[in-house]
Scaffold this motif. Structure first.
Motif, PDB file in Angstrom:
ATOM      1  N   ALA A 128     -45.604  -7.565 -24.320  1.00 37.89           N
ATOM      2  CA  ALA A 128     -45.100  -7.968 -25.634  1.00 37.89           C
ATOM      3  C   ALA A 128     -43.648  -7.553 -25.848  1.00 37.89           C
ATOM      4  CB  ALA A 128     -45.969  -7.358 -26.739  1.00 37.89           C
ATOM      5  N   ALA A 129     -43.207  -6.491 -25.184  1.00 35.33           N
ATOM      6  CA  ALA A 129     -41.837  -5.984 -25.364  1.00 35.33           C
ATOM      7  C   ALA A 129     -41.319  -5.485 -24.017  1.00 35.33           C
ATOM      8  CB  ALA A 129     -41.812  -4.876 -26.409  1.00 35.33           C
ATOM      9  N   PRO A 130     -41.032  -6.414 -23.107  1.00 37.92           N
ATOM     10  CA  PRO A 130     -40.649  -6.022 -21.746  1.00 37.92           C
ATOM     11  C   PRO A 130     -39.269  -5.386 -21.635  1.00 37.92           C
ATOM     12  CG  PRO A 130     -40.488  -8.399 -22.007  1.00 37.92           C
ATOM     13  CD  PRO A 130     -41.093  -7.858 -23.277  1.00 37.92           C
ATOM     14  N   ASP A 131     -38.447  -5.497 -22.667  1.00 36.85           N
ATOM     15  CA  ASP A 131     -37.058  -5.039 -22.600  1.00 36.85           C
ATOM     16  C   ASP A 131     -36.866  -3.615 -23.082  1.00 36.85           C
ATOM     17  OD1 ASP A 131     -37.724  -5.689 -25.222  1.00 36.85           O
ATOM     18  OD2 ASP A 131     -35.657  -6.242 -25.722  1.00 36.85           O
TER      19      ASP A 131
ATOM     20  N   LEU B 151     -48.131   1.212 -24.688  1.00 36.82           N
ATOM     21  CA  LEU B 151     -47.861   0.773 -26.054  1.00 36.82           C
ATOM     22  C   LEU B 151     -46.428   0.262 -26.156  1.00 36.82           C
ATOM     23  CD1 LEU B 151     -49.465   3.845 -27.853  1.00 36.82           C
ATOM     24  CD2 LEU B 151     -50.557   1.676 -27.237  1.00 36.82           C
ATOM     25  N   SER B 152     -46.275  -0.797 -26.900  1.00 37.99           N
ATOM     26  CA  SER B 152     -44.957  -1.392 -27.105  1.00 37.99           C
ATOM     27  C   SER B 152     -44.011  -0.411 -27.792  1.00 37.99           C
ATOM     28  CB  SER B 152     -45.119  -2.644 -27.968  1.00 37.99           C
ATOM     29  OG  SER B 152     -43.905  -2.976 -28.588  1.00 37.99           O
ATOM     30  N   GLY B 153     -42.768  -0.377 -27.338  1.00 37.52           N
ATOM     31  CA  GLY B 153     -41.753   0.462 -27.966  1.00 37.52           C
ATOM     32  C   GLY B 153     -41.117  -0.223 -29.154  1.00 37.52           C
ATOM     33  N   SER B 154     -41.928  -0.881 -29.969  1.00 33.21           N
ATOM     34  CA  SER B 154     -41.460  -1.584 -31.162  1.00 33.21           C
ATOM     35  C   SER B 154     -42.268  -1.120 -32.358  1.00 33.21           C
ATOM     36  CB  SER B 154     -41.666  -3.094 -31.013  1.00 33.21           C
ATOM     37  OG  SER B 154     -40.949  -3.591 -29.922  1.00 33.21           O
ATOM     38  N   GLY B 155     -41.592  -0.992 -33.502  1.00 32.28           N
ATOM     39  CA  GLY B 155     -42.315  -0.590 -34.696  1.00 32.28           C
ATOM     40  C   GLY B 155     -41.428  -0.604 -35.917  1.00 32.28           C
ATOM     41  N   ARG B 156     -41.943   0.017 -36.990  1.00 33.69           N
ATOM     42  CA  ARG B 156     -41.215   0.076 -38.263  1.00 33.69           C
ATOM     43  C   ARG B 156     -41.003   1.529 -38.664  1.00 33.69           C
ATOM     44  NH1 ARG B 156     -40.113  -4.452 -40.558  1.00 33.69           N
ATOM     45  NH2 ARG B 156     -41.322  -6.290 -40.012  1.00 33.69           N
ATOM     46  N   LEU B 157     -39.850   1.792 -39.229  1.00 33.61           N
ATOM     47  CA  LEU B 157     -39.521   3.144 -39.668  1.00 33.61           C
ATOM     48  C   LEU B 157     -40.343   3.512 -40.909  1.00 33.61           C
ATOM     49  CD1 LEU B 157     -37.621   5.599 -39.263  1.00 33.61           C
ATOM     50  CD2 LEU B 157     -36.132   4.541 -40.972  1.00 33.61           C
ATOM     51  N   LEU B 158     -41.036   4.646 -40.834  1.00 35.24           N
ATOM     52  CA  LEU B 158     -41.788   5.157 -41.989  1.00 35.24           C
ATOM     53  C   LEU B 158     -40.978   6.196 -42.748  1.00 35.24           C
ATOM     54  CD1 LEU B 158     -45.359   5.680 -40.514  1.00 35.24           C
ATOM     55  CD2 LEU B 158     -44.536   3.783 -41.920  1.00 35.24           C
ATOM     56  N   ALA B 159     -40.237   7.036 -42.020  1.00 37.10           N
ATOM     57  CA  ALA B 159     -39.476   8.118 -42.649  1.00 37.10           C
ATOM     58  C   ALA B 159     -38.451   8.629 -41.658  1.00 37.10           C
ATOM     59  CB  ALA B 159     -40.414   9.248 -43.062  1.00 37.10           C
ATOM     60  N   SER B 160     -37.422   9.269 -42.195  1.00 41.50           N
ATOM     61  CA  SER B 160     -36.442   9.920 -41.330  1.00 41.50           C
ATOM     62  C   SER B 160     -35.949  11.179 -42.017  1.00 41.50           C
ATOM     63  CB  SER B 160     -35.264   8.990 -41.016  1.00 41.50           C
ATOM     64  OG  SER B 160     -34.505   8.729 -42.181  1.00 41.50           O
ATOM     65  N   ALA B 161     -35.525  12.127 -41.202  1.00 40.87           N
ATOM     66  CA  ALA B 161     -34.982  13.380 -41.738  1.00 40.87           C
ATOM     67  C   ALA B 161     -33.825  13.806 -40.850  1.00 40.87           C
ATOM     68  CB  ALA B 161     -36.054  14.459 -41.768  1.00 40.87           C
ATOM     69  N   ARG B 162     -32.705  14.082 -41.480  1.00 41.37           N
ATOM     70  CA  ARG B 162     -31.520  14.553 -40.766  1.00 41.37           C
ATOM     71  C   ARG B 162     -31.583  16.079 -40.716  1.00 41.37           C
ATOM     72  NH1 ARG B 162     -27.689  12.895 -37.369  1.00 41.37           N
ATOM     73  NH2 ARG B 162     -25.598  13.614 -37.853  1.00 41.37           N
ATOM     74  N   VAL B 163     -31.538  16.640 -39.529  1.00 35.41           N
ATOM     75  CA  VAL B 163     -31.581  18.090 -39.351  1.00 35.41           C
ATOM     76  C   VAL B 163     -30.157  18.564 -39.090  1.00 35.41           C
ATOM     77  CG1 VAL B 163     -32.501  19.964 -37.944  1.00 35.41           C
ATOM     78  CG2 VAL B 163     -33.926  17.957 -38.432  1.00 35.41           C
TER      79      VAL B 163
ATOM     80  N   SER C 147     -37.647   1.399 -28.938  1.00 36.41           N
ATOM     81  CA  SER C 147     -37.505   2.533 -28.030  1.00 36.41           C
ATOM     82  C   SER C 147     -36.372   2.259 -27.052  1.00 36.41           C
ATOM     83  CB  SER C 147     -38.810   2.768 -27.267  1.00 36.41           C
ATOM     84  OG  SER C 147     -39.107   1.653 -26.452  1.00 36.41           O
ATOM     85  N   LEU C 148     -35.806   3.330 -26.543  1.00 33.74           N
ATOM     86  CA  LEU C 148     -34.822   3.241 -25.471  1.00 33.74           C
ATOM     87  C   LEU C 148     -34.784   4.577 -24.755  1.00 33.74           C
ATOM     88  CD1 LEU C 148     -32.083   4.884 -26.505  1.00 33.74           C
ATOM     89  CD2 LEU C 148     -31.907   2.877 -27.937  1.00 33.74           C
ATOM     90  N   LEU C 149     -34.154   4.595 -23.590  1.00 34.26           N
ATOM     91  CA  LEU C 149     -34.011   5.831 -22.828  1.00 34.26           C
ATOM     92  C   LEU C 149     -32.577   6.300 -22.954  1.00 34.26           C
ATOM     93  CD1 LEU C 149     -36.146   4.854 -19.734  1.00 34.26           C
ATOM     94  CD2 LEU C 149     -36.739   6.504 -21.518  1.00 34.26           C
ATOM     95  N   ALA C 150     -32.420   7.539 -23.400  1.00 40.19           N
ATOM     96  CA  ALA C 150     -31.097   8.108 -23.612  1.00 40.19           C
ATOM     97  C   ALA C 150     -30.838   9.192 -22.573  1.00 40.19           C
ATOM     98  CB  ALA C 150     -31.012   8.698 -25.014  1.00 40.19           C
ATOM     99  N   PRO C 151     -29.605   9.267 -22.079  1.00 39.73           N
ATOM    100  CA  PRO C 151     -29.275  10.331 -21.119  1.00 39.73           C
ATOM    101  C   PRO C 151     -29.306  11.695 -21.805  1.00 39.73           C
ATOM    102  CG  PRO C 151     -27.312   9.061 -21.678  1.00 39.73           C
ATOM    103  CD  PRO C 151     -28.468   8.394 -22.362  1.00 39.73           C
ATOM    104  N   VAL C 152     -29.975  12.637 -21.190  1.00 40.70           N
ATOM    105  CA  VAL C 152     -30.069  14.011 -21.690  1.00 40.70           C
ATOM    106  C   VAL C 152     -29.941  14.947 -20.490  1.00 40.70           C
ATOM    107  CG1 VAL C 152     -31.514  13.396 -23.668  1.00 40.70           C
ATOM    108  CG2 VAL C 152     -32.586  14.074 -21.514  1.00 40.70           C
ATOM    109  N   VAL C 153     -30.006  16.218 -20.762  1.00 39.45           N
ATOM    110  CA  VAL C 153     -29.971  17.229 -19.706  1.00 39.45           C
ATOM    111  C   VAL C 153     -31.261  18.036 -19.804  1.00 39.45           C
ATOM    112  CG1 VAL C 153     -28.739  19.236 -18.819  1.00 39.45           C
ATOM    113  CG2 VAL C 153     -27.461  17.316 -19.785  1.00 39.45           C
TER     114      VAL C 153
END
Ligand SMILES: [Zn+2]
Length: 138
Positions: A21-24, A60-72, A116-122
């Motif tokens: 459903a979300a191959p990208d 599971l598809s990496g697609s969805g809707r935002l329910l909430a967010s919090a800036r730390v 969803s996406l993959l981000a470079p981290v250490v």
């Protein structure tokens, strides 16, 4: 270096390949019970709804809707650099995941589409790898 040829920080939780459903976008590795309940992450202790152990892994598809967010703005952990944004995303496949958002100048709005996406981290040893994040749908 791309996500496809690199190491994932938490390969038990997600994969580079998407779903049909979300191959990208990377898929999250969850599971489904025979009763129909879909959950994340995969565990084999039993269904969280009915207790059955008749559980099958499901991407599971990496697609969805935002329910909430919090800036730390400040974090007690010495390994995590603030500021960062934590989001709760209701995946199209059912489960709600709490994860980190890609830093973005635009404000997040409840209900908006997320991907969803993959981000470079250490990793903790200082080696480069990729970790799952969510971002606003373009
Ligand atoms: Zn069940």
């Amino acid at each position: 270096m791309t996500a496809a040829d690199s190491r994932l920080l938490k390969p038990a939780l997600y994969r580079v390949a998407g779903t049909e459903a979300a191959p990208d976008r990377p898929a999250l590795l969850g599971a489904a019970c025979a009763c129909g309940y879909v959950f994340f992450p995969l565990q084999t202790y039993g269904c969280e709804r009915c207790g059955s152990r008749d559980i099958q892994p499901r991407a599971l598809s990496g697609s969805g809707r935002l329910l909430a967010s919090a800036r730390v703005h400040r974090h007690a952990g010495k390994t995590r650099q603030a500021p960062f944004t934590v989001v709760a995303v209701a995946l199209d496949d059912g489960p709600i995941v709490r994860t980190l958002a890609v830093e973005d100048e635009a404000a997040l709005a409840v209900g908006q589409r997320m991907r969803s996406l993959l981000a470079p981290v250490v990793d903790p040893d200082g080696a480069p790898c990729f970790d799952l994040r969510f971002a606003r749908e373009a």
